[in-house]
Design a protein around this motif. Structure first.
Motif, PDB file in Angstrom:
ATOM      1  N   GLY A   1       0.772  -1.224  -0.037  1.00  0.00           N
ATOM      2  CA  GLY A   1       0.007  -0.040  -0.136  1.00  0.00           C
ATOM      3  C   GLY A   1       0.735   1.125  -0.103  1.00  0.00           C
ATOM      4  N   THR A   2       2.039   1.254   0.096  1.00  0.00           N
ATOM      5  CA  THR A   2       2.892   2.437  -0.020  1.00  0.00           C
ATOM      6  C   THR A   2       2.973   3.118  -1.445  1.00  0.00           C
ATOM      7  OG1 THR A   2       4.960   1.111  -0.409  1.00  0.00           O
ATOM      8  CG2 THR A   2       4.528   1.574   2.067  1.00  0.00           C
ATOM      9  N   ILE A   3       3.492   4.269  -1.417  1.00  0.00           N
ATOM     10  CA  ILE A   3       3.487   4.882  -2.931  1.00  0.00           C
ATOM     11  C   ILE A   3       4.457   3.931  -3.621  1.00  0.00           C
ATOM     12  CG2 ILE A   3       5.188   6.534  -2.205  1.00  0.00           C
ATOM     13  CD1 ILE A   3       2.054   7.095  -4.402  1.00  0.00           C
ATOM     14  N   GLY A   4       5.437   3.570  -3.014  1.00  0.00           N
ATOM     15  CA  GLY A   4       6.511   2.595  -4.071  1.00  0.00           C
ATOM     16  C   GLY A   4       5.618   1.472  -4.551  1.00  0.00           C
ATOM     17  N   HIS A   5       4.811   0.848  -3.858  1.00  0.00           N
ATOM     18  CA  HIS A   5       4.144  -0.211  -4.111  1.00  0.00           C
ATOM     19  C   HIS A   5       3.050   0.077  -5.219  1.00  0.00           C
ATOM     20  CE1 HIS A   5       0.846  -3.277  -3.095  1.00  0.00           C
ATOM     21  NE2 HIS A   5       1.339  -3.675  -4.340  1.00  0.00           N
ATOM     22  N   LEU A   6       2.453   1.337  -5.125  1.00  0.00           N
ATOM     23  CA  LEU A   6       1.377   1.581  -6.081  1.00  0.00           C
ATOM     24  C   LEU A   6       1.882   2.062  -7.318  1.00  0.00           C
ATOM     25  CD1 LEU A   6      -1.086   3.960  -3.699  1.00  0.00           C
ATOM     26  CD2 LEU A   6      -1.190   1.442  -4.340  1.00  0.00           C
ATOM     27  N   THR A   7       3.129   2.768  -7.022  1.00  0.00           N
ATOM     28  CA  THR A   7       3.974   3.229  -8.372  1.00  0.00           C
ATOM     29  C   THR A   7       4.287   1.960  -9.317  1.00  0.00           C
ATOM     30  OG1 THR A   7       4.542   4.998  -7.284  1.00  0.00           O
ATOM     31  CG2 THR A   7       5.889   4.300  -9.339  1.00  0.00           C
ATOM     32  N   ALA A   8       4.840   0.875  -8.642  1.00  0.00           N
ATOM     33  CA  ALA A   8       5.062  -0.293  -9.499  1.00  0.00           C
ATOM     34  C   ALA A   8       3.838  -0.893 -10.121  1.00  0.00           C
ATOM     35  CB  ALA A   8       5.665  -1.433  -8.248  1.00  0.00           C
ATOM     36  N   GLU A   9       2.583  -0.915  -9.449  1.00  0.00           N
ATOM     37  CA  GLU A   9       1.549  -1.626  -9.988  1.00  0.00           C
ATOM     38  C   GLU A   9       1.141  -0.440 -11.290  1.00  0.00           C
ATOM     39  OE1 GLU A   9       0.180  -4.290  -9.325  1.00  0.00           O
ATOM     40  OE2 GLU A   9       1.331  -4.893  -7.561  1.00  0.00           O
ATOM     41  N   LEU A  10       1.244   0.819 -10.957  1.00  0.00           N
ATOM     42  CA  LEU A  10       0.809   1.511 -12.118  1.00  0.00           C
ATOM     43  C   LEU A  10       1.572   1.316 -13.181  1.00  0.00           C
ATOM     44  CD1 LEU A  10      -0.956   4.003 -13.246  1.00  0.00           C
ATOM     45  CD2 LEU A  10       0.817   5.526 -12.294  1.00  0.00           C
ATOM     46  N   LEU A  11       2.925   0.952 -13.114  1.00  0.00           N
ATOM     47  CA  LEU A  11       4.060   0.929 -13.996  1.00  0.00           C
ATOM     48  C   LEU A  11       3.714  -0.322 -14.908  1.00  0.00           C
ATOM     49  CD1 LEU A  11       6.807   1.679 -15.242  1.00  0.00           C
ATOM     50  CD2 LEU A  11       8.012   0.400 -13.563  1.00  0.00           C
ATOM     51  N   LYS A  12       3.280  -1.340 -14.184  1.00  0.00           N
ATOM     52  CA  LYS A  12       3.031  -2.604 -14.709  1.00  0.00           C
ATOM     53  C   LYS A  12       1.709  -2.613 -15.640  1.00  0.00           C
ATOM     54  CE  LYS A  12       2.740  -5.860 -11.668  1.00  0.00           C
ATOM     55  NZ  LYS A  12       2.706  -6.607 -10.217  1.00  0.00           N
ATOM     56  N   SER A  13       0.825  -1.971 -15.102  1.00  0.00           N
ATOM     57  CA  SER A  13      -0.334  -1.734 -15.804  1.00  0.00           C
ATOM     58  C   SER A  13      -0.326  -0.761 -17.081  1.00  0.00           C
ATOM     59  CB  SER A  13      -1.473  -0.814 -14.913  1.00  0.00           C
ATOM     60  OG  SER A  13      -2.518  -0.327 -15.746  1.00  0.00           O
ATOM     61  N   GLN A  14       0.455   0.104 -17.154  1.00  0.00           N
ATOM     62  CA  GLN A  14       0.727   1.130 -18.337  1.00  0.00           C
ATOM     63  C   GLN A  14       1.556   0.276 -19.301  1.00  0.00           C
ATOM     64  OE1 GLN A  14      -0.907   3.447 -18.718  1.00  0.00           O
ATOM     65  NE2 GLN A  14      -0.787   5.182 -17.217  1.00  0.00           N
ATOM     66  N   ALA A  15       2.437  -0.440 -18.881  1.00  0.00           N
ATOM     67  CA  ALA A  15       3.494  -1.265 -19.726  1.00  0.00           C
ATOM     68  C   ALA A  15       2.830  -2.684 -20.325  1.00  0.00           C
ATOM     69  CB  ALA A  15       4.903  -1.494 -19.088  1.00  0.00           C
ATOM     70  N   LYS A  16       1.559  -2.898 -19.398  1.00  0.00           N
ATOM     71  CA  LYS A  16       0.770  -4.194 -19.873  1.00  0.00           C
ATOM     72  C   LYS A  16       2.100  -5.547 -19.678  1.00  0.00           C
ATOM     73  CE  LYS A  16      -2.515  -2.196 -22.684  1.00  0.00           C
ATOM     74  NZ  LYS A  16      -2.162  -0.771 -22.291  1.00  0.00           N
ATOM     75  N   VAL A  17       2.677  -5.502 -18.343  1.00  0.00           N
ATOM     76  CA  VAL A  17       3.483  -6.464 -18.215  1.00  0.00           C
ATOM     77  C   VAL A  17       3.083  -7.153 -16.762  1.00  0.00           C
ATOM     78  CG1 VAL A  17       5.595  -5.532 -19.432  1.00  0.00           C
ATOM     79  CG2 VAL A  17       5.375  -4.983 -17.154  1.00  0.00           C
ATOM     80  N   GLU A  18       3.501  -8.459 -16.644  1.00  0.00           N
ATOM     81  CA  GLU A  18       3.535  -8.953 -15.301  1.00  0.00           C
ATOM     82  C   GLU A  18       4.771  -9.062 -14.662  1.00  0.00           C
ATOM     83  OE1 GLU A  18       1.571 -13.039 -15.450  1.00  0.00           O
ATOM     84  OE2 GLU A  18       0.398 -12.454 -17.079  1.00  0.00           O
ATOM     85  N   ALA A  19       4.561  -8.649 -13.410  1.00  0.00           N
ATOM     86  CA  ALA A  19       6.024  -8.746 -12.503  1.00  0.00           C
ATOM     87  C   ALA A  19       5.565  -9.006 -11.095  1.00  0.00           C
ATOM     88  CB  ALA A  19       6.830  -7.454 -12.622  1.00  0.00           C
ATOM     89  N   LEU A  20       6.693  -9.700 -10.292  1.00  0.00           N
ATOM     90  CA  LEU A  20       6.225 -10.015  -9.127  1.00  0.00           C
ATOM     91  C   LEU A  20       6.619  -8.785  -8.018  1.00  0.00           C
ATOM     92  CD1 LEU A  20       5.740 -12.279  -7.059  1.00  0.00           C
ATOM     93  CD2 LEU A  20       8.011 -12.964  -7.079  1.00  0.00           C
ATOM     94  N   GLY A  21       5.600  -8.472  -7.347  1.00  0.00           N
ATOM     95  CA  GLY A  21       5.850  -7.391  -6.486  1.00  0.00           C
ATOM     96  C   GLY A  21       6.466  -7.870  -4.950  1.00  0.00           C
ATOM     97  N   VAL A  22       7.218  -7.415  -4.512  1.00  0.00           N
ATOM     98  CA  VAL A  22       7.854  -7.965  -3.202  1.00  0.00           C
ATOM     99  C   VAL A  22       7.819  -6.749  -2.125  1.00  0.00           C
ATOM    100  CG1 VAL A  22       9.787  -9.265  -2.197  1.00  0.00           C
ATOM    101  CG2 VAL A  22       9.226  -9.467  -4.617  1.00  0.00           C
ATOM    102  N   PRO A  23       7.013  -6.882  -1.048  1.00  0.00           N
ATOM    103  CA  PRO A  23       6.703  -5.910  -0.142  1.00  0.00           C
ATOM    104  C   PRO A  23       7.853  -6.270   0.958  1.00  0.00           C
ATOM    105  CG  PRO A  23       5.058  -7.407   0.021  1.00  0.00           C
ATOM    106  CD  PRO A  23       5.888  -7.870  -1.302  1.00  0.00           C
ATOM    107  N   TYR A  24       8.363  -5.138   1.632  1.00  0.00           N
ATOM    108  CA  TYR A  24       9.339  -5.146   2.646  1.00  0.00           C
ATOM    109  C   TYR A  24       8.685  -4.351   3.609  1.00  0.00           C
ATOM    110  CZ  TYR A  24      12.824  -7.449  -0.096  1.00  0.00           C
ATOM    111  OH  TYR A  24      13.453  -8.467  -0.875  1.00  0.00           O
TER     112      TYR A  24
END
Length: 320
Positions: free
Chosen positions: A159-182
């Motif tokens: 839920g951090t802005i870093g997490h949300l940004t990665a999800e937005l990036l994946k959505s815009q680029a239409k790719v799948e990537a593994l999000g790893v929260p710390y």
């Protein structure tokens, strides 16, 4: 009779507002910071509070009310009297994102607060270990495209802005990537440097030391302009990825804050932000000044709220 009394009471209150605004400020002002003392938001609040006090002729007392990702202190302002004596220096979390992350949020930032002025913003950064042999954001996304779900992107927490940004990036680029929260910036950075994850997404200021030391390679910043502290790192937009994501700070008051008070605060705080002292403090924390009118903050809150609503609802992120 009861309706008549209620109408009379409302008329008296309405008549008192212009007088209230004309006399303001007649006593100390509380500036709530919904985060712990010692952080960048707190430091900026104390500088602005001190300079605002000098301009207004009344003390501006900073009151740290941390909790629930900034929601606790911001909610206190939403429920305060709209007399100009209780304000908040909050961030884009409580003012835009958290509305969709917390199901039981007790205030609506767009309905229960009066925007006064945006202070500054910090872009997100995307970085990788040099050992990954990836030289651009496009190259990282291409790797994710040909290896769906294999590229891992660390973030400072769910839920951090870093997490949300990665999800937005994946959505815009239409790719799948593994999000790893710390649990915070440091472990996410450590594992990226060590090669345990491929990339990291978080506020660029946290990545500056490692990028400057050559331990991480900066691929992109998510602002409209390049980040002054790392001018060699291009924006995502420059690389053809329309991703803009920043964490920003702003001053707000309760709903119904008199227009004269809002105008006075906006004018005085714009003047503070324009000083070399304030700009140097913003730069110290990696923030670019914003300023501008209350209406510009209204628009920023609305646009960020809409952007992150889509990301959060699509990915089913929740914090309660």
């Amino acid at each position: 009779m009861m309706k008549r009394r209620l109408a009379m009471a409302l008329l008296v209150c309405a008549a008192a507002l212009p007088a209230l605004a004309a006399d303001w400020p007649a006593k100390p002002i509380t500036l709530i910071v919904p985060f712990p003392a010692g952080g960048s938001t707190d430091a900026l609040a104390r500088l602005i509070g001190q300079r605002l006090s000098e301009k207004l002729g009344q003390p501006v007392v900073v009151d740290n009310r941390a909790g629930a990702g900034g929601n606790l202190g911001t909610d206190m302002v939403a429920k305060a009297a709209p007399d100009g004596y209780t304000l908040a220096l909050s961030t884009s979390g409580p003012l835009a994102n958290n509305k969709y992350l917390y199901k039981n949020l007790r205030f609506d930032p767009q309905k229960d607060l009066t925007p006064v002025i945006a202070i500054g913003e910090i872009p997100m950064g995307i970085a990788v270990s040099p050992a990954l042999k990836v030289d651009s954001l496009q190259a990282l996304l291409e790797r994710a495209r040909v290896q769906p779900g294999k590229v891992s992107i660390a973030n400072p927490g769910n839920g951090t802005i870093g997490h949300l940004t990665a999800e937005l990036l994946k959505s815009q680029a239409k790719v799948e990537a593994l999000g790893v929260p710390y649990k915070g910036d440091t472990p996410a950075i450590t594992d990226t440097v060590g090669g345990n994850v491929d990339a990291v997404s978080m506020p660029i200021t946290s990545l500056v030391p490692q990028i400057q030391a050559g331990k991480l390679k900066g691929l992109a910043v998510t602002s409209r302009q390049r980040f002054a502290g790392l001018p060699q790192v291009p924006t995502a937009i420059e690389q053809g990825i329309p991703v803009e994501a920043t964490v920003w700070m702003a001053i707000v008051g309760p709903k119904g804050l008199p227009e004269a008070v809002v105008t006075r605060l906006n004018t005085e705080i714009n003047a503070v932000i324009a000083t070399p002292e304030a700009r140097a403090r913003l730069e110290q924390y990696g923030a670019a000044p914003i300023g501008g009118s209350p209406q510009q903050l209204v628009q920023l809150m609305a646009s960020d709220s809409a952007k992150w609503k889509k990301v959060i609802e699509t990915t089913n992120i929740t914090l309660d």
